[in-house]
Write an enzyme that holds these catalytic residues in place. Structure first.
Site, PDB file in Angstrom:
ATOM      1  N   ASP A 277       0.905  -1.236   0.034  1.00  0.00           N
ATOM      2  CA  ASP A 277       0.034   0.135   0.194  1.00  0.00           C
ATOM      3  C   ASP A 277       0.766   1.204   0.035  1.00  0.00           C
ATOM      4  O   ASP A 277       1.947   1.091   0.215  1.00  0.00           O
ATOM      5  CB  ASP A 277      -0.823  -0.094   1.191  1.00  0.00           C
ATOM      6  CG  ASP A 277      -1.975   1.148   1.336  1.00  0.00           C
ATOM      7  OD1 ASP A 277      -2.245   1.567   0.294  1.00  0.00           O
ATOM      8  OD2 ASP A 277      -2.495   1.348   2.471  1.00  0.00           O
TER       9      ASP A 277
ATOM     10  N   GLU B 255       2.575   5.108  -3.994  1.00  0.00           N
ATOM     11  CA  GLU B 255       2.544   5.996  -5.169  1.00  0.00           C
ATOM     12  C   GLU B 255       3.769   6.651  -5.349  1.00  0.00           C
ATOM     13  O   GLU B 255       4.014   6.966  -6.561  1.00  0.00           O
ATOM     14  CB  GLU B 255       1.363   6.932  -5.007  1.00  0.00           C
ATOM     15  CG  GLU B 255       0.109   6.298  -5.079  1.00  0.00           C
ATOM     16  CD  GLU B 255      -0.576   5.496  -3.918  1.00  0.00           C
ATOM     17  OE1 GLU B 255       0.046   5.848  -2.910  1.00  0.00           O
ATOM     18  OE2 GLU B 255      -0.940   4.307  -4.189  1.00  0.00           O
TER      19      GLU B 255
ATOM     20  N   ASP C 177      -8.957   3.799  -1.939  1.00  0.00           N
ATOM     21  CA  ASP C 177      -9.837   4.417  -0.637  1.00  0.00           C
ATOM     22  C   ASP C 177     -11.398   4.700  -1.320  1.00  0.00           C
ATOM     23  O   ASP C 177     -11.521   6.024  -1.532  1.00  0.00           O
ATOM     24  CB  ASP C 177      -9.229   5.380   0.220  1.00  0.00           C
ATOM     25  CG  ASP C 177      -7.973   4.661   0.502  1.00  0.00           C
ATOM     26  OD1 ASP C 177      -8.005   3.406   0.781  1.00  0.00           O
ATOM     27  OD2 ASP C 177      -7.173   5.363   1.220  1.00  0.00           O
TER      28      ASP C 177
END
Ligand code: GLC
Length: 824
Positions: A433, A436, A509
């Site tokens: 997770d 990015e 999300d």
């Protein structure tokens, strides 16, 4: 200011000899022309072509300053590269994976107006006068053509160039793919950009999101083609937004380097895009089961209670996830011993109950001199640094962190090794997770952070979009080594084209609203045609509170998502399939059971993906691209090649409209036969949803299980749907894990059926070396237009069969039958 710019432009034009006739000493030397030092070059369009060169399957053209390379990759794929000063950048790509492309034949043709590089399927035409490039099919139809010549503009701050390409957009041309955009499925009219971004509670039309997939599909007058713009910098796409007759793409740096991918069918474009960038490997079968996630299940007692509840309530589930709270102060590769005193013991217990454990690992490594991972990374110089050599530091969950440079192969090796202890303790899968990469406050790294970029060096401008992909690549390869004979299961949030080779993906999300249920449907279809078939969204919505109806509808859509994972944020109410009362629990159970029954079918769809490069989810426009209305449909999709789904996406509805593509279909729940090529209104009580099977399909089904491999069974169910036209279905089987299938330990079964008013024939051909544990098939045959009078199996009459009031025929045969012949 403007004047000065103009003068500079003129100077640079002169300096770079950018006019049709150039003196010999200024003619480009193609690949070894030194960059001429000059004031920054303002926007330059390629001018007339003045020279060319042919080198095998590479063709070079120059306007005196810039050089364009046209490279034939296969009969259907042609690559275009532009070097503004005729010096090509190193030919390196994280996206492209090795593939044995076929080139039957290449032709090179020149006349006064054009150069033409042709394969048997497509030609790339370069217009001499203005350097416009077009792609023409073998029936001389122009499929895609430059609107202006390619252009570039020097970036004075960072060096290199902004690079641009603009193509003509026809009045009825439509656009698809581009990864995960939460917007209309058809992208015409949109301007979008790609820059991986942590977008908590993203909204419809928000841009960009977590992933960068610079690949789009055009559909022009019934012919489909793809453009893959392999550039890791921030890229931009304009699909007839600024000008209704133009589609453009450009990047803030790097090379104008794109692949034209010919169709003419959309499914072939996607297939060829997979040939370029790879597919998912076969997942372990358990990864196709139901996954239960929450931020976070802790302590251990809570996890055990969750596991017990699934088994007590007989709701199937294969995987339980541990979010960040399992760690000691959010330090990756550690356990919080207060909550998990004996992780190994706990995971053994879960394993014995049929659960796999998946744990989260983020990229941020806490700056802490007493923490072994930080110490190792620091000692070996594995963390990213700013331009002046300071470490890249930023706050994430653990507080102040440094970040491994996953673009360094040594760092990837080290990272892969870090999973040893987790794997030894019994962890089955890894969830990457925040890659990015996400940083609290600033959002991500500043541009000046340096990266190894597999020795091709670059700033964060160049490495940002591939950071997450390289992280999950390191994770995947590490697991492959540590878990030895098991197939790794990884899930990532960020990615770039080709990430499918290393991970499954979830959409990030999302929010517990009906709008997000719709977005889930669109985004997963889009990801699937963008190379990422193994995708899913947080079922129920990550943030916010769904009611029972929304959650149940989401579970229903989840059954038909390649990745089926429920997840929720820590500040929401507990959310498991039983959280909304018995009525909803019952329906959720039934649908999760259906997922388990469909596992052999879904597993086959993954095989078709991995072996034949086909997407698992196929939007209706892909099934019937000639029908212009389908370019705007975004609800219906095909799950694998035989099942058409139309999720219920509105609250309180008892019916909905569904378009069935041409041909005959059967309602999966009622077995009612339906005509395709039109819309139907289908009842949608909360315990049902529109699911249709294509006539002629053979659908394999397992008995209901609580987890993969829970039970041995005697017969595999085959549901066969009558067709009066020949049809083929494939069923793939293997050990469900391990790599034996790569050595031929699998079965690929082909079922061919055909029928008339009084006969129905079903044939089976089997290839491969695997031996399944069941002996028989339990057949159900739907839609026979006659009453069965005689059933012959491999020449012997079958005496035992039954026919119910709806003329559904059922009987058993050996799993090795060749021919079943049914007559009235
Ligand atoms: C991010 C993830 C989410 C996760 C949370 C805590 O928001 O997207 O899935 O639960 O971080 O780790």
């Amino acid at each position: 200011m403007k004047k000065e710019k103009d003068t500079l432009a003129k100077q640079s034009n002169n300096l770079s000899g950018n006019k049709p006739e150039v003196s010999d000493d200024l003619k480009p030397q193609f690949l070894n022309n030194p960059i001429i030092s000059a004031p920054p070059i303002t926007k330059q369009y390629l001018k007339a072509v003045i020279n060319h060169k042919v080198e095998g399957k590479n063709f070079y053209f120059t306007d005196g300053t810039a050089t364009v390379q046209i490279q034939v990759l296969s009969d259907e794929i042609i690559r275009v590269r532009m070097a503004p000063q005729s010096v090509f950048l190193a030919d390196f790509s994280y996206a492209i994976s090795p593939f044995d492309h076929r080139i039957s034949h290449i032709d090179f043709f020149e006349n006064n107006e054009v150069y033409k590089v042709s394969t048997t399927m497509v030609s790339c035409v370069v217009c001499k006068e203005n350097f416009l490039i077009s792609f023409v099919d073998n029936q001389d139809r122009v499929i895609s053509a430059d609107d202006k010549s390619m252009h570039y503009e020097e970036n004075a701050d960072f060096g290199g160039y902004y690079v641009y390409c603009s193509k003509i957009c026809n009045p009825h041309e439509n656009f698809f793919a581009l990864g995960d955009k939460p917007t209309n499925f058809n992208l015409r009219g949109k301007r979008l950009n790609l820059w991986n971004t942590d977008t908590y509670a993203f909204s419809r039309n928000q841009d960009p999101l977590y992933r960068s997939i610079p690949f789009y599909i055009g559909l022009n007058e019934g012919i489909s083609y793809g453009i893959f713009f392999d550039n890791t910098f921030r890229t931009h796409f304009d699909f007839a937004h600024e000008k209704s007759n133009r589609v453009s793409f450009w990047a803030d740096g790097g090379e104008l380097n794109y692949y034209y991918i010919h169709g003419p069918q959309m499914i072939d474009v996607v297939k060829r895009y997979h040939c370029l960038t790879g597919t998912h490997e076969m997942p372990p079968m358990w990864a196709l089961g139901y996954h239960q996630c929450r931020w976070s299940y802790y302590p251990e007692a809570k996890v055990k209670n969750l596991a017990d509840t699934f088994r007590e309530k007989k709701i199937p589930c294969d995987a339980i996830y541990l979010d960040i709270d399992y760690m000691d102060g959010y330090r990756c590769f550690t356990w919080d011993k207060r909550y998990f005193p004996d992780p190994k013991g706990m995971m053994q217990e879960l394993e014995a109950m049929g659960f796999k454990t998946v744990v989260i690992i983020d990229p941020g490594i806490k700056v802490d001199e007493n923490y072994w991972v930080y110490k190792e990374g620091k000692e070996h110089n594995y963390f990213c640094r700013r331009c002046d050599d300071y470490f890249m530091e930023g706050n994430v969950w653990p507080g102040r962190c440094q970040f491994p440079d996953f673009t360094n192969p040594k760092v990837r090796d080290w990272w892969g090794g870090l999973f040893k202890e987790l794997v030894e303790a019994g962890v089955d899968g890894i969830w990457n997770d925040m890659n990015e990469p996400a940083v609290f406050g600033s959002g991500t790294f500043p541009d000046d952070v340096r990266h190894n970029f597999d020795h091709y060096r670059g700033s964060h401008r160049k490495a940002h979009n591939i950071y997450g992909m390289q992280m999950v690549r390191a994770t995947f390869q590490g697991l492959k080594k540590q878990q030895r004979n098991k197939r790794p299961f990884t899930i990532t949030r960020a990615g770039y084209s080709g990430v499918q080779r290393y991970a499954s993906v979830w959409t990030g999300d999302n929010i517990a609203t009906w709008e997000h249920l719709k977005l889930n449907n669109i985004m997963c279809q889009r990801l699937s045609i963008s190379g990422i078939s193994f995708c899913g969204a947080d079922i129920g919505g990550f943030t916010g509170e769904p009611d029972g109806e929304l959650f149940t509808r989401w579970i229903q859509l989840g059954v038909f998502s390649p990745l089926m994972r429920a997840h929720s944020a820590g500040d929401t109410k507990e959310r498991e399939p039983w959280s909304f009362g018995e009525e909803y629990e019952k329906i959720c159970r039934r649908f999760i059971e259906l997922r388990y029954q469909l596992l052999p079918y879904l597993y086959t769809a993954f095989w078709q993906h991995q072996r034949h490069q086909l997407p698992v989810l196929r939007p209706v426009v892909m099934l019937e691209q000639d029908n212009q209305i389908n370019h705007f449909r975004e609800d219906e999709f095909s799950f694998g090649d035989k099942i058409l789904i139309c999720p219920v996406l509105e609250p309180g509805v008892n019916s909905r409209k569904v378009y069935l593509p041409k041909g005959n279909w059967y309602n999966f729940f009622t077995n009612e036969k339906m005509d395709g090529g039109k819309e139907h209104v289908v009842p949608t009580p909360i315990d049902s949803m529109p699911v249709f099977i294509k006539a002629g399909s053979v659908i394999p089904l397992y008995p209901v299980m609580q987890y993969v491999n829970e039970i041995d069974f005697e017969a595999l169910t085959l549901k066969t749907y009558f067709s009066d036209k020949p049809a083929e279905s494939v069923v793939y089987e293997d050990e469900g894990d391990g790599f034996g299938y790569q050595q031929g330990v699998f079965l690929e079964k082909r079922f061919n059926v055909n029928g008339t008013n009084s006969t129905f024939i079903m044939k089976q051909r089997i290839e491969g070396l695997y031996s399944p544990q069941y002996d028989k098939y339990h057949h159900f045959i739907y839609g026979l237009p006659f009453r069965a009078g005689r059933i012959m199996v491999d020449g012997n009459e079958l005496k035992q069969y039954s026919v119910d009031s709806k003329n559904r025929l059922s009987f058993k045969t050996s799993r090795d039958f060749h021919t079943i012949d049914i007559k009235s």
